[in-house]
Write a protein that holds these residues in place. Structure first.
Motif, PDB file in Angstrom:
ATOM      1  N   GLY A  75       1.623   3.951  -2.859  1.00 45.02           N
ATOM      2  CA  GLY A  75       0.863   5.170  -3.090  1.00 45.02           C
ATOM      3  C   GLY A  75       1.456   6.404  -2.450  1.00 45.02           C
ATOM      4  N   ASP A  76       2.453   6.224  -1.594  1.00 43.12           N
ATOM      5  CA  ASP A  76       3.125   7.365  -0.974  1.00 43.12           C
ATOM      6  C   ASP A  76       4.109   8.036  -1.925  1.00 43.12           C
ATOM      7  OD1 ASP A  76       1.741   6.767   1.347  1.00 43.12           O
ATOM      8  OD2 ASP A  76       3.422   5.700   2.267  1.00 43.12           O
ATOM      9  N   GLU A 100      -5.077  -0.241  -3.544  1.00 39.42           N
ATOM     10  CA  GLU A 100      -5.949   0.909  -3.783  1.00 39.42           C
ATOM     11  C   GLU A 100      -5.177   2.226  -3.722  1.00 39.42           C
ATOM     12  OE1 GLU A 100      -9.190   1.216  -4.692  1.00 39.42           O
ATOM     13  OE2 GLU A 100      -9.193  -0.946  -4.962  1.00 39.42           O
ATOM     14  N   SER A 101      -4.013   2.202  -3.075  1.00 37.30           N
ATOM     15  CA  SER A 101      -3.216   3.424  -2.958  1.00 37.30           C
ATOM     16  C   SER A 101      -2.698   3.934  -4.298  1.00 37.30           C
ATOM     17  CB  SER A 101      -2.042   3.199  -2.000  1.00 37.30           C
ATOM     18  OG  SER A 101      -1.147   2.233  -2.528  1.00 37.30           O
ATOM     19  N   ASN A 145      -4.387   5.109  -6.306  1.00 36.30           N
ATOM     20  CA  ASN A 145      -5.187   6.325  -6.473  1.00 36.30           C
ATOM     21  C   ASN A 145      -4.355   7.585  -6.295  1.00 36.30           C
ATOM     22  OD1 ASN A 145      -7.265   4.500  -6.575  1.00 36.30           O
ATOM     23  ND2 ASN A 145      -8.186   5.105  -4.652  1.00 36.30           N
ATOM     24  N   ASN A 146      -3.268   7.490  -5.526  1.00 35.91           N
ATOM     25  CA  ASN A 146      -2.447   8.657  -5.222  1.00 35.91           C
ATOM     26  C   ASN A 146      -1.425   8.989  -6.300  1.00 35.91           C
ATOM     27  OD1 ASN A 146      -3.785   8.687  -2.751  1.00 35.91           O
ATOM     28  ND2 ASN A 146      -2.203   7.462  -1.766  1.00 35.91           N
ATOM     29  N   GLU A 198       0.836  -1.210   0.000  1.00 35.07           N
ATOM     30  CA  GLU A 198       0.000   0.000   0.000  1.00 35.07           C
ATOM     31  C   GLU A 198       0.869   1.257   0.000  1.00 35.07           C
ATOM     32  OE1 GLU A 198      -3.283   0.851  -0.205  1.00 35.07           O
ATOM     33  OE2 GLU A 198      -3.815  -1.212  -0.579  1.00 35.07           O
ATOM     34  N   SER A 199       2.049   1.172   0.601  1.00 31.04           N
ATOM     35  CA  SER A 199       2.937   2.342   0.689  1.00 31.04           C
ATOM     36  C   SER A 199       3.413   2.821  -0.682  1.00 31.04           C
ATOM     37  CB  SER A 199       4.140   2.036   1.578  1.00 31.04           C
ATOM     38  OG  SER A 199       4.873   0.941   1.067  1.00 31.04           O
ATOM     39  N   THR A 254       4.027   9.808  -4.557  1.00 36.17           N
ATOM     40  CA  THR A 254       3.108  10.591  -5.389  1.00 36.17           C
ATOM     41  C   THR A 254       3.775  11.305  -6.560  1.00 36.17           C
ATOM     42  OG1 THR A 254       3.325  12.451  -3.872  1.00 36.17           O
ATOM     43  CG2 THR A 254       1.482  10.935  -3.503  1.00 36.17           C
TER      44      THR A 254
END
Length: 87
Positions: A16-17, A37-38, A40-41, A13-14, A19
């Protein structure tokens, strides 16, 4: 640019960090689970290439992928994902 080589397991998930990345590729991976889902970022992402050799990645492509206005290349090689956008 982020290139993930020989990854085994799930994408975290990370992810998505990160960006600011514009290019994400996996190669020689054995991925399992589904896309986080991350994703999304990752609104600046213009290239997403996932190669999955021998892995069991399943699930759905997050709906945000369909609205990523900067995404110009999507390659899901050997990935068994489903989406209303890509039949």
């Amino acid at each position: 640019m982020l290139l993930l080589l020989n990854v085994i397991g799930t994408l975290p998930e990370s992810l998505g960090d990160l960006t600011g990345i514009t290019y994400l590729q996996t190669y020689g991976t054995k991925l399992s689970g589904s896309l986080p889902e991350s994703l999304n970022n990752l609104l600046k992402l213009n290239t997403l290439k996932l190669s999955n050799y021998g892995g069991t990645m399943t699930g759905t492509v997050p709906s945000v992928v369909g609205s990523m206005t900067k995404l110009v290349e999507l390659n899901l090689e050997h990935v068994k994902l489903h989406s209303e956008y890509f039949e």
